[in-house]
Design a protein around this motif. Sequence first.
Motif, mmCIF file in Angstrom:
data_model
loop_
_atom_site.group_PDB
_atom_site.id
_atom_site.type_symbol
_atom_site.label_atom_id
_atom_site.label_comp_id
_atom_site.label_asym_id
_atom_site.label_seq_id
_atom_site.Cartn_x
_atom_site.Cartn_y
_atom_site.Cartn_z
ATOM 1 N N PHE A 30 66.376 58.100 2.619
ATOM 2 C CA PHE A 30 66.458 57.077 3.658
ATOM 3 C C PHE A 30 67.252 57.576 4.867
ATOM 4 C CE2 PHE A 30 68.518 53.628 5.896
ATOM 5 C CZ PHE A 30 67.445 52.798 6.168
ATOM 6 N N GLY A 31 68.336 58.294 4.604
ATOM 7 C CA GLY A 31 69.173 58.753 5.697
ATOM 8 C C GLY A 31 68.438 59.665 6.655
ATOM 9 N N LEU A 32 67.617 60.571 6.136
ATOM 10 C CA LEU A 32 66.940 61.538 6.988
ATOM 11 C C LEU A 32 65.599 61.037 7.499
ATOM 12 C CD1 LEU A 32 67.505 64.347 8.091
ATOM 13 C CD2 LEU A 32 66.218 65.307 6.185
ATOM 14 N N LEU A 33 64.860 60.295 6.660
ATOM 15 C CA LEU A 33 63.515 59.866 7.033
ATOM 16 C C LEU A 33 63.451 58.424 7.503
ATOM 17 C CD1 LEU A 33 63.118 62.241 4.804
ATOM 18 C CD2 LEU A 33 60.824 61.314 4.586
ATOM 19 N N ARG A 34 64.497 57.629 7.195
ATOM 20 C CA ARG A 34 64.471 56.188 7.425
ATOM 21 C C ARG A 34 63.295 55.545 6.694
ATOM 22 N NH1 ARG A 34 68.853 57.390 8.625
ATOM 23 N NH2 ARG A 34 70.101 56.680 10.369
ATOM 24 N N VAL A 35 63.033 56.056 5.472
ATOM 25 C CA VAL A 35 61.963 55.552 4.624
ATOM 26 C C VAL A 35 62.576 55.000 3.344
ATOM 27 C CG1 VAL A 35 59.984 56.197 3.186
ATOM 28 C CG2 VAL A 35 60.191 57.100 5.507
ATOM 29 N N VAL A 36 62.255 53.748 3.016
ATOM 30 C CA VAL A 36 62.681 53.164 1.745
ATOM 31 C C VAL A 36 61.640 53.562 0.696
ATOM 32 C CG1 VAL A 36 63.210 51.053 0.499
ATOM 33 C CG2 VAL A 36 63.810 51.240 2.923
ATOM 34 N N ASN A 37 61.994 54.533 -0.141
ATOM 35 C CA ASN A 37 61.050 55.075 -1.116
ATOM 36 C C ASN A 37 61.006 54.191 -2.357
ATOM 37 O OD1 ASN A 37 59.323 56.683 -2.576
ATOM 38 N ND2 ASN A 37 60.914 58.133 -3.177
ATOM 39 N N PHE A 38 60.117 53.215 -2.343
ATOM 40 C CA PHE A 38 60.004 52.296 -3.472
ATOM 41 C C PHE A 38 59.448 52.998 -4.708
ATOM 42 C CE2 PHE A 38 58.609 48.617 -5.918
ATOM 43 C CZ PHE A 38 59.629 47.712 -5.676
ATOM 44 N N ALA A 39 58.835 54.166 -4.529
ATOM 45 C CA ALA A 39 58.264 54.897 -5.661
ATOM 46 C C ALA A 39 59.321 55.688 -6.426
ATOM 47 C CB ALA A 39 57.168 55.848 -5.179
ATOM 48 N N HIS A 40 60.591 55.578 -6.035
ATOM 49 C CA HIS A 40 61.654 56.321 -6.687
ATOM 50 C C HIS A 40 61.711 56.012 -8.185
ATOM 51 C CE1 HIS A 40 64.643 59.139 -5.333
ATOM 52 N NE2 HIS A 40 65.584 58.571 -6.067
ATOM 53 N N GLY A 41 61.571 54.742 -8.534
ATOM 54 C CA GLY A 41 61.576 54.356 -9.948
ATOM 55 C C GLY A 41 60.390 54.929 -10.700
ATOM 56 N N ALA A 42 59.255 55.038 -10.029
ATOM 57 C CA ALA A 42 58.067 55.608 -10.672
ATOM 58 C C ALA A 42 58.261 57.101 -10.948
ATOM 59 C CB ALA A 42 56.838 55.386 -9.793
ATOM 60 N N PHE A 43 58.916 57.805 -10.043
ATOM 61 C CA PHE A 43 59.180 59.226 -10.282
ATOM 62 C C PHE A 43 60.205 59.410 -11.411
ATOM 63 C CE2 PHE A 43 57.613 59.669 -5.808
ATOM 64 C CZ PHE A 43 56.522 60.469 -6.123
ATOM 65 N N TYR A 44 61.148 58.495 -11.504
ATOM 66 C CA TYR A 44 62.077 58.483 -12.642
ATOM 67 C C TYR A 44 61.292 58.320 -13.946
ATOM 68 C CZ TYR A 44 65.330 56.058 -15.865
ATOM 69 O OH TYR A 44 66.055 55.639 -16.954
ATOM 70 N N MET A 45 60.354 57.374 -13.960
ATOM 71 C CA MET A 45 59.514 57.159 -15.136
ATOM 72 C C MET A 45 58.677 58.404 -15.444
ATOM 73 S SD MET A 45 55.998 56.496 -15.745
ATOM 74 C CE MET A 45 55.424 55.714 -14.234
ATOM 75 N N LEU A 46 58.129 59.038 -14.411
ATOM 76 C CA LEU A 46 57.323 60.245 -14.619
ATOM 77 C C LEU A 46 58.154 61.381 -15.203
ATOM 78 C CD1 LEU A 46 54.951 60.491 -11.501
ATOM 79 C CD2 LEU A 46 54.371 59.842 -13.848
ATOM 80 N N GLY A 47 59.444 61.427 -14.835
ATOM 81 C CA GLY A 47 60.319 62.443 -15.423
ATOM 82 C C GLY A 47 60.415 62.289 -16.925
ATOM 83 N N ALA A 48 60.615 61.040 -17.376
ATOM 84 C CA ALA A 48 60.695 60.792 -18.821
ATOM 85 C C ALA A 48 59.356 61.034 -19.499
ATOM 86 C CB ALA A 48 61.165 59.354 -19.061
ATOM 87 N N VAL A 49 58.279 60.558 -18.882
ATOM 88 C CA VAL A 49 56.945 60.763 -19.449
ATOM 89 C C VAL A 49 56.600 62.247 -19.484
ATOM 90 C CG1 VAL A 49 54.476 60.347 -19.076
ATOM 91 C CG2 VAL A 49 56.109 58.479 -18.802
ATOM 92 N N GLY A 50 56.980 62.977 -18.431
ATOM 93 C CA GLY A 50 56.722 64.417 -18.401
ATOM 94 C C GLY A 50 57.402 65.139 -19.548
ATOM 95 N N ALA A 51 58.657 64.763 -19.839
ATOM 96 C CA ALA A 51 59.365 65.375 -20.967
ATOM 97 C C ALA A 51 58.652 65.055 -22.286
ATOM 98 C CB ALA A 51 60.811 64.871 -20.999
ATOM 99 N N PHE A 52 58.199 63.805 -22.424
ATOM 100 C CA PHE A 52 57.492 63.398 -23.637
ATOM 101 C C PHE A 52 56.181 64.167 -23.794
ATOM 102 C CE2 PHE A 52 54.192 60.701 -25.519
ATOM 103 C CZ PHE A 52 54.736 60.474 -26.779
ATOM 104 N N ASN A 96 55.381 52.617 5.397
ATOM 105 C CA ASN A 96 55.765 53.558 4.343
ATOM 106 C C ASN A 96 56.305 52.840 3.122
ATOM 107 O OD1 ASN A 96 55.282 56.378 4.630
ATOM 108 N ND2 ASN A 96 56.609 56.404 6.423
ATOM 109 N N PHE A 97 56.956 51.708 3.333
ATOM 110 C CA PHE A 97 57.404 50.908 2.189
ATOM 111 C C PHE A 97 56.198 50.447 1.372
ATOM 112 C CE2 PHE A 97 58.275 46.761 0.275
ATOM 113 C CZ PHE A 97 59.372 47.065 -0.509
ATOM 114 N N LEU A 98 55.167 49.944 2.057
ATOM 115 C CA LEU A 98 53.965 49.495 1.362
ATOM 116 C C LEU A 98 53.248 50.666 0.696
ATOM 117 C CD1 LEU A 98 52.595 46.909 3.955
ATOM 118 C CD2 LEU A 98 53.715 46.425 1.780
ATOM 119 N N LEU A 99 53.260 51.823 1.360
ATOM 120 C CA LEU A 99 52.644 53.015 0.788
ATOM 121 C C LEU A 99 53.310 53.389 -0.533
ATOM 122 C CD1 LEU A 99 50.897 55.639 0.891
ATOM 123 C CD2 LEU A 99 52.800 56.665 2.155
#
Length: 292
Positions: A30-52, A96-99
């Motif tokens: 957000f600081g550099l792009l001024r983008v609220v990355n709502f997909a952050h939680g999804a990437f967290y989930m993908l990290g766990a799924v990727g390990a599995f 970008n929030f909607l994206l």
Amino acid sequence: MFTGLLTHTVNGLVGGGFYALLALGLAVIFGLLRVVNFAHGAFYMLGAVGAFVLLEEFGLSFWTAIVLVPLVLGLLGTVLERTVVRRLSTLDPLYNFLLTFGLTLILQDAVKSRYGTQSKPYGAPAGLGGTVDFGVFDFPAYRIFVLAVAVALCALAWWLLTRTRVGMVVRAGIERPDLTRALGIDVGRWIAPVFGFGVALAALAGVLAAPMRAVNPLMGADLIIGVFAVVVIGGLGSVFGSVAVAFGVGLLQAWSEAYAPPLLAQTLIFLVMALVLLVRPAGLFGREERSA
């Protein structure tokens, strides 16, 4: 009583470690792009799924996953910024929030269609399955490992931002973007790598969470709301504020879940956020916007 308090305190620091890794990536993006990355939680989930997936389908251990999964998802985040996010950067931030919100739904449904909605178990890595004796109480070794990794990564990120030339450029772009560009510094070249770095931190948090929490497609949906609250309380774009508040919120939640009524424990973080915004709208460590 005292032993229980110590146990809840360490548990709170472990929970704060997850918040810190996620909030750090979210704050930098957000600081550099001024983008609220709502997909952050999804990437967290993908990290766990990727390990599995690496364990179940390829037989690769946790130690391989903790390196490989954040690297792959970080590269994916870099490509995502260059191909999609950047195209909407000149428009209203809502686009970008909607994206990223739409991307979250796509990723969740893709995982659901492939692996179902049932939670999947993921065992603790070899060597970290026991407990650590602190004298007055025992604590799971893996949770101590998670806390140590979170603290080390936050310290490393802070060192990179304050002691390296690239880090200083990125920090200047976060704190004073207009002045930085006016001085002729090309901040744009670091936008995609920073986005990828934020995504990699979320993925790493997901890998660390896999042995502690059941792996499922919605595991990031509830957590990301709390992470947004942490970033808002700390101050949007404030890296130090996000990390400091993350550990504070982790402690507050652990203590409230142990000693406060359930309803208060579930809503305390949002009550704190509302109070902070009433007193200081920019957050505890955020910069107040100056009117022209």
